[in-house]
Write a protein that holds these residues in place. Sequence first.
Motif, PDB file in Angstrom:
ATOM      1  N   PHE A  27       0.832  -1.205   0.000  1.00  0.00           N
ATOM      2  CA  PHE A  27       0.000   0.000   0.000  1.00  0.00           C
ATOM      3  C   PHE A  27       0.872   1.262   0.000  1.00  0.00           C
ATOM      4  CE2 PHE A  27      -1.829   3.400   2.608  1.00  0.00           C
ATOM      5  CZ  PHE A  27      -2.946   3.723   1.848  1.00  0.00           C
ATOM      6  N   ALA A  28       1.938   1.251   0.828  1.00  0.00           N
ATOM      7  CA  ALA A  28       2.830   2.410   0.912  1.00  0.00           C
ATOM      8  C   ALA A  28       3.545   2.643  -0.424  1.00  0.00           C
ATOM      9  CB  ALA A  28       3.852   2.211   2.027  1.00  0.00           C
ATOM     10  N   TRP A  29       3.914   1.556  -1.095  1.00  0.00           N
ATOM     11  CA  TRP A  29       4.584   1.686  -2.389  1.00  0.00           C
ATOM     12  C   TRP A  29       3.640   2.279  -3.437  1.00  0.00           C
ATOM     13  CZ3 TRP A  29       9.210   1.834  -4.449  1.00  0.00           C
ATOM     14  CH2 TRP A  29       9.340   1.661  -5.825  1.00  0.00           C
ATOM     15  N   LYS A  30       2.382   1.825  -3.429  1.00  0.00           N
ATOM     16  CA  LYS A  30       1.399   2.377  -4.362  1.00  0.00           C
ATOM     17  C   LYS A  30       1.179   3.867  -4.112  1.00  0.00           C
ATOM     18  CE  LYS A  30      -1.876  -0.700  -6.509  1.00  0.00           C
ATOM     19  NZ  LYS A  30      -3.284  -1.127  -6.589  1.00  0.00           N
ATOM     20  N   LEU A  31       1.092   4.240  -2.842  1.00  0.00           N
ATOM     21  CA  LEU A  31       0.919   5.644  -2.486  1.00  0.00           C
ATOM     22  C   LEU A  31       2.117   6.461  -2.960  1.00  0.00           C
ATOM     23  CD1 LEU A  31      -0.669   7.848  -0.923  1.00  0.00           C
ATOM     24  CD2 LEU A  31       0.643   7.170   1.109  1.00  0.00           C
ATOM     25  N   TYR A  32       3.302   5.923  -2.765  1.00  0.00           N
ATOM     26  CA  TYR A  32       4.542   6.593  -3.166  1.00  0.00           C
ATOM     27  C   TYR A  32       4.563   6.843  -4.671  1.00  0.00           C
ATOM     28  CZ  TYR A  32       9.604   7.090  -3.950  1.00  0.00           C
ATOM     29  OH  TYR A  32      10.845   7.527  -4.330  1.00  0.00           O
ATOM     30  N   ARG A  33       4.189   5.842  -5.458  1.00  0.00           N
ATOM     31  CA  ARG A  33       4.174   5.987  -6.914  1.00  0.00           C
ATOM     32  C   ARG A  33       3.087   6.959  -7.370  1.00  0.00           C
ATOM     33  NH1 ARG A  33       8.600   4.621  -9.350  1.00  0.00           N
ATOM     34  NH2 ARG A  33       7.497   4.043 -11.270  1.00  0.00           N
ATOM     35  N   ARG A  34       1.939   6.916  -6.690  1.00  0.00           N
ATOM     36  CA  ARG A  34       0.831   7.796  -7.071  1.00  0.00           C
ATOM     37  C   ARG A  34       1.180   9.253  -6.803  1.00  0.00           C
ATOM     38  NH1 ARG A  34      -5.237   6.017  -5.938  1.00  0.00           N
ATOM     39  NH2 ARG A  34      -4.499   4.572  -7.535  1.00  0.00           N
ATOM     40  N   LEU A  35       2.002   9.494  -5.794  1.00  0.00           N
ATOM     41  CA  LEU A  35       2.393  10.861  -5.453  1.00  0.00           C
ATOM     42  C   LEU A  35       3.643  11.305  -6.217  1.00  0.00           C
ATOM     43  CD1 LEU A  35       1.776  10.839  -1.587  1.00  0.00           C
ATOM     44  CD2 LEU A  35       0.345  11.854  -3.371  1.00  0.00           C
ATOM     45  N   SER A  48       6.324   2.260   7.900  1.00  0.00           N
ATOM     46  CA  SER A  48       6.724   2.109   9.310  1.00  0.00           C
ATOM     47  C   SER A  48       5.743   2.810  10.233  1.00  0.00           C
ATOM     48  CB  SER A  48       8.137   2.669   9.525  1.00  0.00           C
ATOM     49  OG  SER A  48       9.082   1.952   8.770  1.00  0.00           O
ATOM     50  N   ALA A  49       5.281   3.988   9.823  1.00  0.00           N
ATOM     51  CA  ALA A  49       4.330   4.728  10.648  1.00  0.00           C
ATOM     52  C   ALA A  49       3.032   3.938  10.823  1.00  0.00           C
ATOM     53  CB  ALA A  49       4.036   6.087  10.019  1.00  0.00           C
ATOM     54  N   VAL A  50       2.556   3.324   9.755  1.00  0.00           N
ATOM     55  CA  VAL A  50       1.325   2.530   9.840  1.00  0.00           C
ATOM     56  C   VAL A  50       1.526   1.308  10.724  1.00  0.00           C
ATOM     57  CG1 VAL A  50      -0.293   1.111   8.514  1.00  0.00           C
ATOM     58  CG2 VAL A  50       0.445   3.324   7.621  1.00  0.00           C
ATOM     59  N   LEU A  51       2.655   0.629  10.577  1.00  0.00           N
ATOM     60  CA  LEU A  51       2.914  -0.565  11.384  1.00  0.00           C
ATOM     61  C   LEU A  51       3.046  -0.220  12.870  1.00  0.00           C
ATOM     62  CD1 LEU A  51       5.398  -2.675   9.227  1.00  0.00           C
ATOM     63  CD2 LEU A  51       3.080  -3.302   9.906  1.00  0.00           C
ATOM     64  N   VAL A  52       3.748   0.864  13.166  1.00  0.00           N
ATOM     65  CA  VAL A  52       3.890   1.269  14.569  1.00  0.00           C
ATOM     66  C   VAL A  52       2.527   1.610  15.156  1.00  0.00           C
ATOM     67  CG1 VAL A  52       4.795   3.072  16.079  1.00  0.00           C
ATOM     68  CG2 VAL A  52       6.276   2.044  14.355  1.00  0.00           C
ATOM     69  N   ALA A  53       1.709   2.331  14.393  1.00  0.00           N
ATOM     70  CA  ALA A  53       0.369   2.670  14.871  1.00  0.00           C
ATOM     71  C   ALA A  53      -0.461   1.405  15.103  1.00  0.00           C
ATOM     72  CB  ALA A  53      -0.332   3.580  13.853  1.00  0.00           C
ATOM     73  N   ALA A  54      -0.337   0.429  14.214  1.00  0.00           N
ATOM     74  CA  ALA A  54      -1.086  -0.824  14.357  1.00  0.00           C
ATOM     75  C   ALA A  54      -0.640  -1.599  15.592  1.00  0.00           C
ATOM     76  CB  ALA A  54      -0.916  -1.674  13.100  1.00  0.00           C
TER      77      ALA A  54
END
Length: 246
Positions: A27-35, A48-54
């Motif tokens: 998901f993070a890679w897709k977001l990175y490419r889209r931006l 990492s931010a999403v995993l830490v939050a989870a």
Amino acid sequence: MNAPAMGAWLLSVPHAWLAVTVLVYAFAWKLYRRLGNNPWALPVLTGSAVLVAAMLATGTAYADYYAQARPLHYLAGAAIVLLAVPLYAQVRRLRSLWRPVAVALLAGSVTAIASAMAIAWCFGADMQTLWSVAPKSSTMPIGMALAEQSGGIAALTALATALTGIFGAIAMPWIMRLLERAGARGDAPAGEREITEGFALGLVAHAIGTARALQTSETAGAFAALAMILNGLATAALILLLLPWF
């Protein structure tokens, strides 16, 4: 199902956190490419931010997470070894550049260690903290091993190394553009610019910077891998030489 119950369920399923990690990175890679490959959206940062939050939401301890996601640790080692492939393709070019490479390596390694220790010392850090941040620009396995051997805190070294890699990967493209505007690199051929940017990324931002350089070109990725490997060795040698003096 509430968050703690979800955490307990994930721990009861073998390698569930491994699957979560892969999905989050995708998901993070897709977001990175889209931006448009925006440095602030680097997958290692957003993922990492999403995993830490989870983990915080589900009350999952890092040790429990690591036990399930351990296979990724071994895959990361294999990925680093595979960087020898693009590096081998640049052997001929490297033979003609060994002098500037050696000078850049020595200057970068010394600056990285000295600046980290000096900044920490200015903020009143004790000797244990100084040795923890000193190897921040080497790869994480080397940095953590050096911290343990010199009396530092391996966990603090891991954090400093990760932050250094993320910041370096974000800031380096901007720094290179500033140099171009200042006329320091504007007349350099495209191939030389790729070598310079790649080597700088690998030297400053280790594996994270190397991954960023590989997105630019194979040449940049090869020299970033070279810088990462050589800086790890140089950092280890310099810190071991400094230890008796402290």
